[in-house]
Design a protein around this motif. Structure first.
Motif, short mmCIF file in Angstrom:
data_model
loop_
_atom_site.label_atom_id
_atom_site.label_comp_id
_atom_site.label_asym_id
_atom_site.label_seq_id
_atom_site.Cartn_x
_atom_site.Cartn_y
_atom_site.Cartn_z
N GLU A 167 -2.90 -3.36 -0.05
CA GLU A 167 -3.58 -2.26 0.62
C GLU A 167 -2.73 -0.99 0.60
OE1 GLU A 167 -5.93 -1.53 4.83
OE2 GLU A 167 -4.05 -2.63 4.85
N ARG A 169 -0.46 -0.18 -1.63
CA ARG A 169 -0.45 0.36 -3.00
C ARG A 169 -1.76 1.06 -3.31
NH1 ARG A 169 2.48 -4.51 -4.18
NH2 ARG A 169 0.56 -5.58 -4.72
N MET A 170 -2.87 0.48 -2.88
CA MET A 170 -4.16 1.13 -3.12
C MET A 170 -4.25 2.46 -2.39
SD MET A 170 -6.74 -2.17 -2.92
CE MET A 170 -8.17 -1.07 -2.97
#
Length: 391
Positions: A167, A169-170
């Motif tokens: 999450e 990284r996104m």
């Protein structure tokens, strides 16, 4: 909604299902030896199931105090087993009064703190369960429940931690994409106005001469800086776009040409290449004068990146570099050749008297950052100022 939300909802469903199972066992055994106390324990479990479901659904309430309370309530219900079951404890099987409901805090700790905290919670509950079995009459000591608790705590904690990292990284990728879209929007508007005006001022200032030439030079520097700002694209974590570092050297005297796509290198490699280019430009200014023109070209080939620095000076006389080394002036040897050699690259210097000089720097594009860092740390510092003297 964060990615943790589904985990907490799954734990809430598990609490309710395991509470129903504990109630069925209580009814099946007619309340054990102490029915009133047994149903009080079930009531406490029901109240805490409702309270914890609400508390864990509120992000601000999730924290160590709630986790500790959750564990204490669970342990209290578990430790009530000998008093509720009494002499029937060994005869009625090995399942405690709360049954599998005791795994709820283990799952909660694992989701909150990862596999390590999940393992700690599993150890606490396992020790309490062992105490209950040891103190029960003829109660068999089984390790199956402890093993399952540890597996649940470690596996769920690991999966939850991976989900959080994904999450994050996104989210970073989304932020970088949004920043790039905004940069492109600004670039479209600025390109047709500010950049053209600065380019016009630079050109007209050079034509007029005098004080206007200085204004033109400053306008050219600002144009190069603004183009760099608009051209910079985010690079992956731990990497750097070499184009952005090279564009910093752009000015009215220095023209920087790079590909349209990012030249992504490990951060330490990109910094060292940019430092070698800076040293080459310092030599141009030192030997050709502050107004000398220079050109920096960068291109990316198969497995390597090449950057060349050209000038229009008088060139380097034959044997001049060897003489400089003998005299202890190691600008080219250390600031350029030494840096590039530490990166596993090579330097080619082409120069003829009266025809200028070209310094070509070639480095591999996929060298591990760790090896480069070790090489850079091992390279001798050039001096107190941090910059080598010019050749």
């Amino acid at each position: 909604m964060t990615i943790e939300g589904p985990f907490w909802r799954a734990i809430a469903v598990f609490r309710v299902a395991s509470l129903v199972y504990a109630g069925v066992l209580m009814a099946q055994h007619e309340g054990f030896a102490e029915p009133l106390t047994g149903w009080v324990v079930i009531a406490v479990m029901a109240l805490w199931t409702a309270a914890s479901t609400f508390a864990y659904s509120v992000r601000a309430l999730r924290g160590r105090p709630l986790l500790v309370i959750d564990m204490l309530v669970t342990l209290a219900c578990l430790l009530a087993t000998p008093y509720v079951q009494g002499q029937f404890q060994g005869q009625l099987g090995s399942m405690p009064v709360p049954a599998i409901w005791v795994a709820s805090p283990v799952l909660a700790w694992a989701v909150y703190g990862g596999r390590r905290l999940g393992a700690v919670a599993a150890a606490i509950v396992a020790v309490a369960d062992l105490w209950v079995r040891v103190n029960g009459p003829d109660s068999p000591v089984l390790l199956n429940g402890a093993v399952l608790l540890f597996m649940a705590g470690i596996v769920v904690g690991h999966v939850a931690r991976l989900a959080k990292q994904a999450e994050e990284r996104m989210q970073r990728a989304a932020e970088m994409e949004a920043a790039q879209r905004e940069r492109e929007r600004l670039a479209r508007g600025i390109h047709d106005s500010v950049l053209q005006v600065l380019a016009l001022v630079q050109r007209r200032g050079q034509e007029i001469g005098g004080e206007a030439a200085e204004l033109g030079r400053l306008a050219g520097q600002q144009e190069a800086a603004l183009r760099e700002l608009l051209a910079v694209r985010p690079a992956p974590t731990g990497s750097a776009d070499l184009r952005a570092l090279l564009m910093r050297h752009g000015s009215a005297q220095v023209t920087v040409s790079t590909p349209a796509t990012p030249i992504v290198l490990p951060g330490s490699v990109a910094e060292e290449v940019a430092a070698a280019v800076r040293a080459a430009l310092d030599n141009v200014r030192a030997h050709c004068g502050p107004e000398a023109r220079a050109w920096v070209f960068a291109e990316e080939g198969e497995g390597e990146v090449t950057v060349s620095v050209r000038d229009e000076g008088e060139g380097i006389e034959e044997g001049r570099l060897e003489q400089a080394r003998a005299e202890g002036r190691l600008g080219v040897a250390q600031s350029i050749e030494g840096r590039v050699a530490d990166l596993g690259g090579r330097v080619s210097i082409i120069s003829s008297p009266g025809e200028g000089t070209e310094v070509e720097i070639t480095v591999p594009s996929a060298q591990p950052p760790a090896s480069v860092d070790r090489a850079v740390r091992g390279r001798r510092s050039p001096g107190p100022s941090g910059r080598d003297p010019a050749t």
